[in-house]
Design a protein around this motif. Structure first.
Motif, PDB file in Angstrom:
ATOM      1  N   ALA A  11       0.810  -1.213   0.000  1.00  0.00           N
ATOM      2  CA  ALA A  11       0.000   0.000   0.000  1.00  0.00           C
ATOM      3  C   ALA A  11       0.843   1.263   0.000  1.00  0.00           C
ATOM      4  O   ALA A  11       0.384   2.329  -0.445  1.00  0.00           O
ATOM      5  N   THR A  12       2.067   1.194   0.488  1.00  0.00           N
ATOM      6  CA  THR A  12       2.908   2.389   0.554  1.00  0.00           C
ATOM      7  C   THR A  12       3.834   2.535  -0.654  1.00  0.00           C
ATOM      8  O   THR A  12       4.547   3.524  -0.767  1.00  0.00           O
ATOM      9  N   SER A  13       3.836   1.551  -1.532  1.00  0.00           N
ATOM     10  CA  SER A  13       4.666   1.647  -2.738  1.00  0.00           C
ATOM     11  C   SER A  13       4.111   2.719  -3.665  1.00  0.00           C
ATOM     12  O   SER A  13       2.916   3.034  -3.642  1.00  0.00           O
ATOM     13  N   THR A  14       4.963   3.273  -4.501  1.00  0.00           N
ATOM     14  CA  THR A  14       4.540   4.277  -5.469  1.00  0.00           C
ATOM     15  C   THR A  14       4.621   3.711  -6.885  1.00  0.00           C
ATOM     16  O   THR A  14       5.251   2.679  -7.123  1.00  0.00           O
ATOM     17  N   ALA A  15       3.980   4.419  -7.812  1.00  0.00           N
ATOM     18  CA  ALA A  15       4.045   4.010  -9.212  1.00  0.00           C
ATOM     19  C   ALA A  15       5.485   3.998  -9.703  1.00  0.00           C
ATOM     20  O   ALA A  15       5.881   3.115 -10.478  1.00  0.00           O
ATOM     21  N   THR A  16       6.280   4.952  -9.260  1.00  0.00           N
ATOM     22  CA  THR A  16       7.697   4.992  -9.638  1.00  0.00           C
ATOM     23  C   THR A  16       8.437   3.770  -9.128  1.00  0.00           C
ATOM     24  O   THR A  16       9.282   3.196  -9.829  1.00  0.00           O
ATOM     25  N   ASP A  17       8.111   3.341  -7.909  1.00  0.00           N
ATOM     26  CA  ASP A  17       8.719   2.123  -7.366  1.00  0.00           C
ATOM     27  C   ASP A  17       8.425   0.923  -8.264  1.00  0.00           C
ATOM     28  O   ASP A  17       9.313   0.119  -8.570  1.00  0.00           O
ATOM     29  N   VAL A  18       7.169   0.806  -8.669  1.00  0.00           N
ATOM     30  CA  VAL A  18       6.754  -0.354  -9.460  1.00  0.00           C
ATOM     31  C   VAL A  18       7.418  -0.361 -10.835  1.00  0.00           C
ATOM     32  O   VAL A  18       7.825  -1.413 -11.339  1.00  0.00           O
ATOM     33  N   ALA A  19       7.536   0.812 -11.434  1.00  0.00           N
ATOM     34  CA  ALA A  19       8.077   0.899 -12.799  1.00  0.00           C
ATOM     35  C   ALA A  19       9.591   0.825 -12.851  1.00  0.00           C
ATOM     36  O   ALA A  19      10.159   0.608 -13.933  1.00  0.00           O
ATOM     37  N   ARG A  20      10.242   0.998 -11.709  1.00  0.00           N
ATOM     38  CA  ARG A  20      11.705   1.012 -11.693  1.00  0.00           C
ATOM     39  C   ARG A  20      12.265  -0.291 -12.289  1.00  0.00           C
ATOM     40  O   ARG A  20      11.867  -1.380 -11.945  1.00  0.00           O
ATOM     41  N   GLY A  21      13.176  -0.136 -13.247  1.00  0.00           N
ATOM     42  CA  GLY A  21      13.798  -1.292 -13.879  1.00  0.00           C
ATOM     43  C   GLY A  21      13.087  -1.799 -15.114  1.00  0.00           C
ATOM     44  O   GLY A  21      13.593  -2.685 -15.806  1.00  0.00           O
ATOM     45  N   HIS A  22      11.907  -1.244 -15.434  1.00  0.00           N
ATOM     46  CA  HIS A  22      11.169  -1.656 -16.629  1.00  0.00           C
ATOM     47  C   HIS A  22      11.541  -0.758 -17.804  1.00  0.00           C
ATOM     48  O   HIS A  22      11.511   0.465 -17.700  1.00  0.00           O
ATOM     49  N   ASP A  23      11.905  -1.364 -18.916  1.00  0.00           N
ATOM     50  CA  ASP A  23      12.185  -0.631 -20.146  1.00  0.00           C
ATOM     51  C   ASP A  23      10.987  -0.791 -21.079  1.00  0.00           C
ATOM     52  O   ASP A  23      10.745  -1.872 -21.615  1.00  0.00           O
ATOM     53  N   LEU A  24      10.220   0.283 -21.252  1.00  0.00           N
ATOM     54  CA  LEU A  24       9.002   0.224 -22.052  1.00  0.00           C
ATOM     55  C   LEU A  24       9.196   0.808 -23.447  1.00  0.00           C
ATOM     56  O   LEU A  24       8.230   1.177 -24.111  1.00  0.00           O
ATOM     57  N   THR A  25      10.412   0.862 -23.909  1.00  0.00           N
ATOM     58  CA  THR A  25      10.674   1.322 -25.267  1.00  0.00           C
ATOM     59  C   THR A  25       9.905   0.442 -26.247  1.00  0.00           C
ATOM     60  O   THR A  25       9.952  -0.781 -26.179  1.00  0.00           O
ATOM     61  N   GLY A  26       9.160   1.086 -27.148  1.00  0.00           N
ATOM     62  CA  GLY A  26       8.368   0.342 -28.124  1.00  0.00           C
ATOM     63  C   GLY A  26       6.968   0.013 -27.658  1.00  0.00           C
ATOM     64  O   GLY A  26       6.171  -0.526 -28.428  1.00  0.00           O
ATOM     65  N   VAL A  27       6.643   0.325 -26.407  1.00  0.00           N
ATOM     66  CA  VAL A  27       5.314   0.062 -25.865  1.00  0.00           C
ATOM     67  C   VAL A  27       4.412   1.262 -26.125  1.00  0.00           C
ATOM     68  O   VAL A  27       4.787   2.408 -25.851  1.00  0.00           O
ATOM     69  N   SER A  28       3.236   1.009 -26.653  1.00  0.00           N
ATOM     70  CA  SER A  28       2.244   2.045 -26.898  1.00  0.00           C
ATOM     71  C   SER A  28       1.155   1.943 -25.847  1.00  0.00           C
ATOM     72  O   SER A  28       0.602   0.861 -25.616  1.00  0.00           O
ATOM     73  N   ALA A  29       0.843   3.078 -25.202  1.00  0.00           N
ATOM     74  CA  ALA A  29      -0.128   3.073 -24.107  1.00  0.00           C
ATOM     75  C   ALA A  29      -1.118   4.212 -24.269  1.00  0.00           C
ATOM     76  O   ALA A  29      -0.760   5.306 -24.726  1.00  0.00           O
ATOM     77  N   ILE A  30      -2.350   3.969 -23.884  1.00  0.00           N
ATOM     78  CA  ILE A  30      -3.379   4.999 -23.785  1.00  0.00           C
ATOM     79  C   ILE A  30      -3.807   5.079 -22.323  1.00  0.00           C
ATOM     80  O   ILE A  30      -4.082   4.049 -21.693  1.00  0.00           O
TER      81      ILE A  30
END
Length: 314
Positions: A11-30
């Protein structure tokens, strides 16, 4: 029964914490409703990890302001209460889609209807996202084929625990309008969408999950009635929830969107960065401040709602 899916986040984690280490190059998001609050934070973090993010918003100027914090971001107009606006958005989308984040939502203080006569909260929170996702299905299929999977994440709320979907009076045509009840029904509908979308689309490599961001002070509350505000204050005082930061609120969305634990499985309801436990429909909710109601995961209700939604949206 399969064990609940857990993660290393809380519950105390942040979105930045979760995304850390993920390379989303080439990913398309809406990300819908990304002009402020949770949507803007979700878009910012996805873009920061390398994704090409489209902010789908009603207020383009606010969306452009939010996009200044995003790398490689595009802003497009989208009014989820207007089927014509959704159709134009879908028609203009001409690329594979890997992540669809159904983040936008409205809360009303009284009865409001769309030009088609639909109750506004159901129309925006559920029917609009339903039409958007089904319209973008070919793009999601292309995205899944390209990267081995695509994901749809829809934001619900603890409010869903107040009511299931009333199929006999979906638009409040028969009973007095109650904005809190209408919101609760729309949030249950969000969860049922994920159940049926996964059943129908998983063979295409597409999974849909639902998340509860928790209590976050955002612009969503600006139309609360005094009764709604009092209810929220009482719940906080009773310890039902503790307000999260926007970053903490967006964390569960990023868990469903990025973590391998949810890459191949859908129809789940996540709370505090993990799959929530199921609460019986007749349970005393005072004993269950978290969790997901059975009625929000019922596969038969999900199939029924899908058929009704398809008829309404055409």
């Amino acid at each position: 029964m399969a064990p609940l899916i857990t993660t290393s986040f809380s519950a105390t984690s942040t979105a930045t914490d979760v995304a850390r280490g993920h390379d989303l190059t080439g990913v398309s998001a809406i990300v819908t409703g990304a002009s402020s609050g949770l949507g803007a934070e979700t878009a910012r973090v996805l873009a920061g990890a390398g994704a090409a993010v489209t902010l789908a918003v009603r207020d383009v100027a606010a969306g452009q302001a939010a996009a200044t914090d995003c790398l490689n971001a595009t802003v497009r107009f989208l009014d989820l209460s207007d089927p014509a606006s959704i159709a134009r958005f879908v028609a203009a989308w001409d690329q594979p889609l890997h992540l669809l984040i159904n983040n936008a939502g409205v809360v009303t203080g009284g009865p409001r209807r769309t030009s088609r006569g639909w109750e506004l909260q159901l129309a925006t929170n559920h029917l609009g996202h339903f039409a958007l996702a089904t319209g973008l299905l070919p793009a999601l299929r292309r995205g899944a084929h390209e990267r081995g999977g695509a994901r749809v994440v829809t934001l619900s709320s603890t409010a869903h625990m107040r009511s299931g979907v009333d199929f006999d009076d979906l638009q409040f045509d028969r009973r007095p309008y109650d904005p809190q009840l209408a919101y609760a029904r729309s949030k249950t509908a969000n969860s049922l969408f994920g159940v049926e979308a996964t059943r129908l689309w998983r063979d295409d490599g597409i999974v849909a999950n639902t998340v509860n961001p928790g209590g976050v002070a955002t612009g969503l509350q600006r139309h609360f009635t005094p009764r709604q505000k009092a209810s929220l204050d009482a719940a906080e005082a009773a310890g039902v929830f503790t307000y999260k930061t926007v970053g903490q609120g967006a964390a569960t969305t990023l868990v469903a969107a990025l973590l391998p634990e949810f890459a191949r499985t859908g129809g789940h309801y996540l709370d505090d960065c993990r799959e929530a436990y199921t609460v019986p429909d007749d349970a005393d909710l005072a004993q269950h401040p978290h969790g997901v109601m059975q009625w929000a995961l019922d596969p038969d209700l999900a199939t029924r709602l899908w058929a009704v939604s398809s008829d309404l949206t055409g």
